[in-house]
Design a protein around this motif. Structure first.
Motif, PDB file in Angstrom:
ATOM      1  N   ILE A  91     -54.887 -13.800 -76.765  1.00 10.91           N
ATOM      2  CA  ILE A  91     -54.573 -14.095 -75.535  1.00 10.91           C
ATOM      3  C   ILE A  91     -54.423 -15.615 -75.145  1.00 10.91           C
ATOM      4  N   ASP A  92     -55.253 -16.237 -75.851  1.00  5.31           N
ATOM      5  CA  ASP A  92     -54.996 -17.859 -75.525  1.00  5.31           C
ATOM      6  C   ASP A  92     -53.761 -18.452 -75.880  1.00  5.31           C
ATOM      7  N   VAL A  93     -52.812 -17.612 -76.885  1.00  7.25           N
ATOM      8  CA  VAL A  93     -51.636 -18.073 -77.091  1.00  7.25           C
ATOM      9  C   VAL A  93     -50.738 -17.151 -76.788  1.00  7.25           C
ATOM     10  N   GLY A  94     -50.993 -16.148 -75.620  1.00 11.18           N
ATOM     11  CA  GLY A  94     -50.018 -15.321 -75.055  1.00 11.18           C
ATOM     12  C   GLY A  94     -49.808 -14.316 -75.720  1.00 11.18           C
ATOM     13  N   VAL A  95     -50.548 -14.013 -76.802  1.00 15.80           N
ATOM     14  CA  VAL A  95     -50.292 -12.714 -77.640  1.00 15.80           C
ATOM     15  C   VAL A  95     -51.290 -11.588 -77.334  1.00 15.80           C
ATOM     16  N   LEU A  96     -51.147 -10.310 -77.483  1.00 20.58           N
ATOM     17  CA  LEU A  96     -52.141  -9.467 -77.517  1.00 20.58           C
ATOM     18  C   LEU A  96     -51.575  -8.341 -78.750  1.00 20.58           C
ATOM     19  N   MET A  97     -52.651  -7.941 -79.418  1.00 21.40           N
ATOM     20  CA  MET A  97     -52.286  -7.159 -80.610  1.00 21.40           C
ATOM     21  C   MET A  97     -53.228  -5.894 -80.549  1.00 21.40           C
ATOM     22  N   HIS A  98     -52.552  -4.835 -80.885  1.00 22.91           N
ATOM     23  CA  HIS A  98     -53.154  -3.198 -80.927  1.00 22.91           C
ATOM     24  C   HIS A  98     -52.729  -2.657 -82.294  1.00 22.91           C
ATOM     25  N   ASN A  99     -53.446  -1.806 -82.865  1.00 21.05           N
ATOM     26  CA  ASN A  99     -53.228  -0.929 -84.126  1.00 21.05           C
ATOM     27  C   ASN A  99     -52.346   0.042 -83.640  1.00 21.05           C
ATOM     28  N   VAL A 100     -51.731   0.946 -84.524  1.00 24.27           N
ATOM     29  CA  VAL A 100     -50.855   1.868 -84.456  1.00 24.27           C
ATOM     30  C   VAL A 100     -51.753   3.061 -84.017  1.00 24.27           C
ATOM     31  N   GLY A 101     -53.015   3.003 -84.749  1.00 27.18           N
ATOM     32  CA  GLY A 101     -53.943   4.228 -84.494  1.00 27.18           C
ATOM     33  C   GLY A 101     -54.596   4.030 -82.943  1.00 27.18           C
ATOM     34  N   THR A 102     -54.740   2.947 -82.494  1.00 25.71           N
ATOM     35  CA  THR A 102     -55.034   2.629 -81.045  1.00 25.71           C
ATOM     36  C   THR A 102     -54.016   3.236 -80.126  1.00 25.71           C
ATOM     37  N   CYS A 103     -52.952   2.953 -80.505  1.00 21.73           N
ATOM     38  CA  CYS A 103     -51.816   3.531 -79.484  1.00 21.73           C
ATOM     39  C   CYS A 103     -51.721   4.829 -79.417  1.00 21.73           C
ATOM     40  N   PHE A 104     -52.116   5.748 -80.400  1.00 29.11           N
ATOM     41  CA  PHE A 104     -51.888   7.154 -80.833  1.00 29.11           C
ATOM     42  C   PHE A 104     -53.140   7.696 -79.822  1.00 29.11           C
ATOM     43  N   ALA A 105     -54.292   6.966 -79.953  1.00 29.00           N
ATOM     44  CA  ALA A 105     -55.545   7.406 -79.257  1.00 29.00           C
ATOM     45  C   ALA A 105     -55.231   7.048 -77.717  1.00 29.00           C
ATOM     46  N   VAL A 106     -54.508   6.112 -77.078  1.00 27.35           N
ATOM     47  CA  VAL A 106     -54.223   5.827 -75.883  1.00 27.35           C
ATOM     48  C   VAL A 106     -53.476   6.935 -75.230  1.00 27.35           C
ATOM     49  N   SER A 107     -52.312   7.405 -76.165  1.00 25.12           N
ATOM     50  CA  SER A 107     -51.571   8.252 -75.828  1.00 25.12           C
ATOM     51  C   SER A 107     -52.178   9.782 -75.638  1.00 25.12           C
ATOM     52  N   ASP A 108     -52.818   9.912 -76.677  1.00 24.75           N
ATOM     53  CA  ASP A 108     -53.706  11.270 -76.466  1.00 24.75           C
ATOM     54  C   ASP A 108     -54.722  11.386 -75.135  1.00 24.75           C
ATOM     55  N   ALA A 109     -55.505  10.417 -74.851  1.00 22.26           N
ATOM     56  CA  ALA A 109     -56.295  10.140 -73.658  1.00 22.26           C
ATOM     57  C   ALA A 109     -55.396  10.517 -72.533  1.00 22.26           C
ATOM     58  N   ILE A 110     -54.525   9.986 -72.154  1.00 18.58           N
ATOM     59  CA  ILE A 110     -53.548   9.877 -71.140  1.00 18.58           C
ATOM     60  C   ILE A 110     -53.011  11.179 -70.983  1.00 18.58           C
ATOM     61  N   PHE A 111     -52.042  11.576 -71.777  1.00 16.81           N
ATOM     62  CA  PHE A 111     -51.050  12.416 -71.803  1.00 16.81           C
ATOM     63  C   PHE A 111     -51.684  13.973 -72.053  1.00 16.81           C
ATOM     64  N   SER A 112     -52.642  13.915 -72.872  1.00 17.08           N
ATOM     65  CA  SER A 112     -53.474  15.148 -73.226  1.00 17.08           C
ATOM     66  C   SER A 112     -54.893  15.152 -72.538  1.00 17.08           C
ATOM     67  N   GLY A 113     -55.296  14.110 -72.227  1.00 17.12           N
ATOM     68  CA  GLY A 113     -56.797  14.149 -71.713  1.00 17.12           C
ATOM     69  C   GLY A 113     -57.944  14.202 -72.684  1.00 17.12           C
ATOM     70  N   LYS A 114     -57.330  13.978 -73.831  1.00 17.85           N
ATOM     71  CA  LYS A 114     -58.495  14.084 -75.118  1.00 17.85           C
ATOM     72  C   LYS A 114     -58.976  12.920 -75.378  1.00 17.85           C
ATOM     73  N   PRO A 115     -60.457  12.873 -75.523  1.00 18.22           N
ATOM     74  CA  PRO A 115     -61.287  11.779 -75.862  1.00 18.22           C
ATOM     75  C   PRO A 115     -60.998  11.530 -77.476  1.00 18.22           C
ATOM     76  N   LEU A 116     -61.534  10.067 -77.788  1.00 20.33           N
ATOM     77  CA  LEU A 116     -61.422   9.901 -79.278  1.00 20.33           C
ATOM     78  C   LEU A 116     -62.297  10.645 -79.942  1.00 20.33           C
ATOM     79  N   VAL A 117     -62.106  11.493 -80.578  1.00 24.25           N
ATOM     80  CA  VAL A 117     -63.066  12.656 -81.417  1.00 24.25           C
ATOM     81  C   VAL A 117     -62.826  12.763 -82.728  1.00 24.25           C
ATOM     82  N   GLN A 118     -61.676  12.246 -83.248  1.00 23.47           N
ATOM     83  CA  GLN A 118     -61.170  12.472 -84.737  1.00 23.47           C
ATOM     84  C   GLN A 118     -60.138  11.060 -84.984  1.00 23.47           C
TER      85      GLN A 118
END
Length: 751
Positions: free
Chosen positions: A271-298
């Motif tokens: 973020i010190d150089v204006g960049v933020l990085m996330h893994n594709v697996g993290t994006c999938f877990a974020v979608s699961d948490a918001i749209f399905s309400g599922k916590p990260l259990v697998q």
């Protein structure tokens, strides 16, 4: 070097990228596991959920042993910004909470919740947030945090901390490179769940509002690239970029340099150089948490290697022991020279020390190599070839780091930027001496961290001590200053109100004297009135007593008292002498021998008569003395009352002085009266002695008849009684004269 935003975007559109220093090209071996879809792993009988599975602070336990939990039920809560909760991967009963072997190179035990599954896999009621765009960003971030989402491609940094930044984000990079050999979990996830990953990217863009979104994928994953392009074609700001296959292009700093030509500073963040990085697996877990309400259990775990008969990717519940994955991949231990399993890839993974090591949120692969793939060789001495420095993607000097780490020269190792090492293993991969360089670096890092933690604790303790000492000193100074100000205030008040204080003291003394005199005056008035009434009764009616003659009355009363007291004492003395004489005669008679028979004569009868007369005289004398004593006492009380009544003046100060003078005069008069009394007593005694000697019956040769003896004794008694009366009259005359003289002196003083 051009690295501003517009230039970078133009180059990305043309697919013109940059490169990083070093890197290697190991055998990929991805085809072993990416040919089959992700399979659902059957539930294990026991699940070992580690309380801490991320970088930061472990959550606070909210369950206990024996408790029955449902799938998705939180086991800990986030009590710290860097704490991420964990959840039950399946329904069952908590049978223990304690130490268990960890998913770490050291294998040291850590706090773990053991769940015995009921094989029902029953979910807790879920609460999705479909309208996240209408919710506040803080609520969305809190939902992601409560779902237990952290980075799933590397060290496991808490996701809610990353997306909670307030700094501007120019580039949001979604990391789908997966450069590690053998690992295909992200590849299969992008192929099968590209749309859900895109939903996760949408949520991140809503929270971060980046200027550009770049989805980076290595060119050895054509199916994943195609799937992501299809999923992101509706949004022109999402750009899928294909990068060359080179290890470790998936490293955070290396990928940023490849895409933007920006270099993250040492000890800095993207973020010190204006960049933020996330893994594709993290994006999938974020979608699961918001749209399905599922916590990260697998999560998706790749099980591969020459010793796995059926390698592939599996949806593995968090906490599943790796032995359960071995069974699903048909692990063939005979294909190995020695039993070996590596958590992670062959380049950055670590050997598992126990088959009960659980799957955690950062576990992406279980590598089961056969004898050919391990190629274990004995470590040899360094030949200083420099190959390690040539391939280091962080542009470090691995050889120098090795020497300092091995020699425990931790300060020098830090001087060579030890913590910039990403532990990619490229240096060890090319080392001809088969030196496990990354192992030495990890040990050195852990020792430095422990040393730093101890130093921080010591610094905090010293800081607390210094603050406490400073606080005590400041409090003491404050007290001293308070006392000084109070003393100055008192001194100032005394100097300003000195006269007033003296006046107040004088007034207080005057009030005390006045109060005392008022009480004395009341008593004196009462007593004076009683004395006046008594005196008026004693004075003849023809005379009138006035206040002017009060002193005369006092002196006269004193003289009368003295005269009466003197007369009483003289009478008492004479009586005592007579009694002594009778006692002497009695003893004289008792001195005759008792053995002789002497008849009672006329002399004995005369003696008996004389004794009875003496007793009568003695009794009269005692009665007269008691009467005189009572009268003298009463007269003395009356004199004192008269004296107090005559000593009342108008001025309180003069009254006190007059009272003291009168008390002194009265004392002198009492002394004089006592002297006169003593002299009168002595004189009376002498007279009685002389009279007794003159009347004493001297022995003669002539015989004395009883009648003569009786007459002689009667004459002596009459003579003694006469002398007593004469002495009393003389004393009374002297008293009258003294009273007259006292009255004359009083009149002279007044004139």
């Amino acid at each position: 070097m051009e690295n501003n935003f517009d230039d970078i975007v133009k180059k990305l559109d043309k697919n013109e990228l940059w490169d990083f220093h070093g890197g290697v090209f190991p055998a990929e071996q991805k085809e072993l596991s990416n040919q089959t879809p992700i399979a659902q792993l059957p539930l294990s009988k026991y699940l070992y959920v580690a309380v801490k599975q991320h970088i930061g602070i472990e959550g606070q336990l909210i369950v206990c042993e024996g408790q029955v939990v449902l799938k998705g039920e939180p086991l800990t809560k986030s009590s710290n910004p860097f704490a991420v909760p964990v959840h039950a991967p399946s329904s069952g009963k908590i049978i223990s909470i304690g130490e268990h072997v960890s998913a770490h190179p050291s294998g040291l035990p850590e706090l773990t919740i053991t769940i015995e599954t009921d094989q029902k896999d029953k979910w807790l009621p879920l609460k999705p947030m479909v309208d996240y765009q209408k919710q506040s960003k803080m609520d969305v971030i809190a939902a992601i945090c409560n779902a237990g989402v952290n980075g799933m491609g590397g060290a496991g940094f808490p996701t809610h901390i990353k997306i909670g930044t307030t700094k501007p984000v120019e580039f949001l990079i979604i990391n789908g490179v997966e450069c590690e050999p053998y690992i295909t979990s992200d590849d299969r996830l992008m192929r099968e769940h590209a749309w859900q990953i895109r939903q996760g990217i949408d949520i991140l863009c809503h929270l971060l509002t980046p200027k550009c979104v770049v989805i980076a994928i290595e060119n050895n994953k054509p199916e994943a690239i195609e799937a992501m392009e299809v999923a992101c074609k509706e949004n022109s700001t999402y750009q899928v970029v294909t990068i060359p296959t080179k290890y470790p292009a998936g490293g955070e700093k290396q990928l940023i340099q490849v895409l933007t030509n920006r270099e993250v500073p040492a000890k800095g963040l993207p973020i010190d150089v204006g960049v933020l990085m996330h893994n594709v697996g993290t994006c999938f877990a974020v979608s699961d948490a918001i749209f399905s309400g599922k916590p990260l259990v697998q999560r998706v775990v790749t099980v591969t290697g020459g010793a796995a008969k059926t390698p592939g990717n599996f949806w593995a519940p968090i906490g599943t022991p790796v032995s359960h994955l071995f069974d699903e991949a048909n692990y063939n231990s005979k294909a190995q020279e020695a039993t070996q399993a590596i958590m992670g890839g062959p380049m950055m993974g670590f050997s598992i020390t126990d088959e009960n090591v659980p799957v955690v949120k950062t576990t992406n692969c279980i590598f089961l190599p056969d004898a050919k793939e391990t190629q274990t060789r004995k470590e040899q001495a360094c030949i200083r070839c420099g190959a390690c420095a040539d391939v280091c993607p962080a542009n470090l000097l691995p050889q120098q780091l090795f020497w300092h780490a091995k020699g425990k020269e931790l300060d020098k190792a830090q001087d060579y930027n030890l913590f910039d090492c990403i532990e990619c293993g490229a240096c060890a991969y090319v080392c001809p001496s088969d030196i496990p360089l990354v192992h030495y670096y990890r040990v050195a890092k852990s020792e430095i961290k422990i040393e730093q933690e101890e130093r921080v604790k010591a610094d905090k303790a010293r800081e607390r001590f210094e603050k406490r000492a400073a606080r005590l000193i400041s409090e003491q100074k404050a007290r001293d200053e308070k006392h000084r100000l109070a003393a100055e205030a008192r001194k100032q008040a005394m100097s300003d109100n000195g006269n007033n204080a003296k006046d107040k003291i004088a007034a207080a003394l005057a009030r005390a004297k006045a109060k005392k005199l008022d009480s004395a005056n009341v008593t004196i008035e009462n007593k004076s009135s009683m004395a006046a009434e008594t005196e008026m009764n004693d004075v003849p009616e023809s005379k009138t007593v006035t206040p002017a003659s009060s002193n005369e009355r006092v002196q006269a009363a004193i003289a009368r008292a003295k005269a009466k007291k003197e007369a009483a004492k003289q009478a008492l003395a004479s009586t005592t002498v007579t009694k002594d004489e009778s006692n002497a005669e009695t003893k004289e008679k008792e001195s005759f021998p008792k053995g002789k028979n002497i008849e009672r004569s006329s002399d004995e009868a005369a003696d008996a008569k004389e004794i009875s007369e003496k007793k009568a005289i003695d009794k009269e004398a005692k009665i007269a003395a008691a009467i005189a004593k009572t009268k003298a006492k009463k007269q003395a009380q009356r004199i004192g009352q008269d004296l107090q009544a005559t000593q009342v003046n108008d001025s309180p100060v003069e009254e006190v002085e007059d009272i003291e003078a009168q008390q002194l005069t009265l004392k002198k008069q009492r002394v004089a009266a006592a002297v006169a009394k003593a002299k009168a007593k002595k004189q009376a005694k002498q007279q009685i002695i002389e009279s007794s000697e003159s009347t004493e019956i001297k022995p003669t040769s002539k015989s004395v008849t009883p009648e003569q003896s009786e007459n002689t004794h009667s004459e002596s008694q009459a003579l003694a009684l006469k002398k007593h009366r004469i002495a009393a009259a003389v004393a009374k005359a002297k008293a009258k004269k003294a009273l007259k003289d006292a009255s004359q002196n009083t009149e002279d003083d007044k004139s």
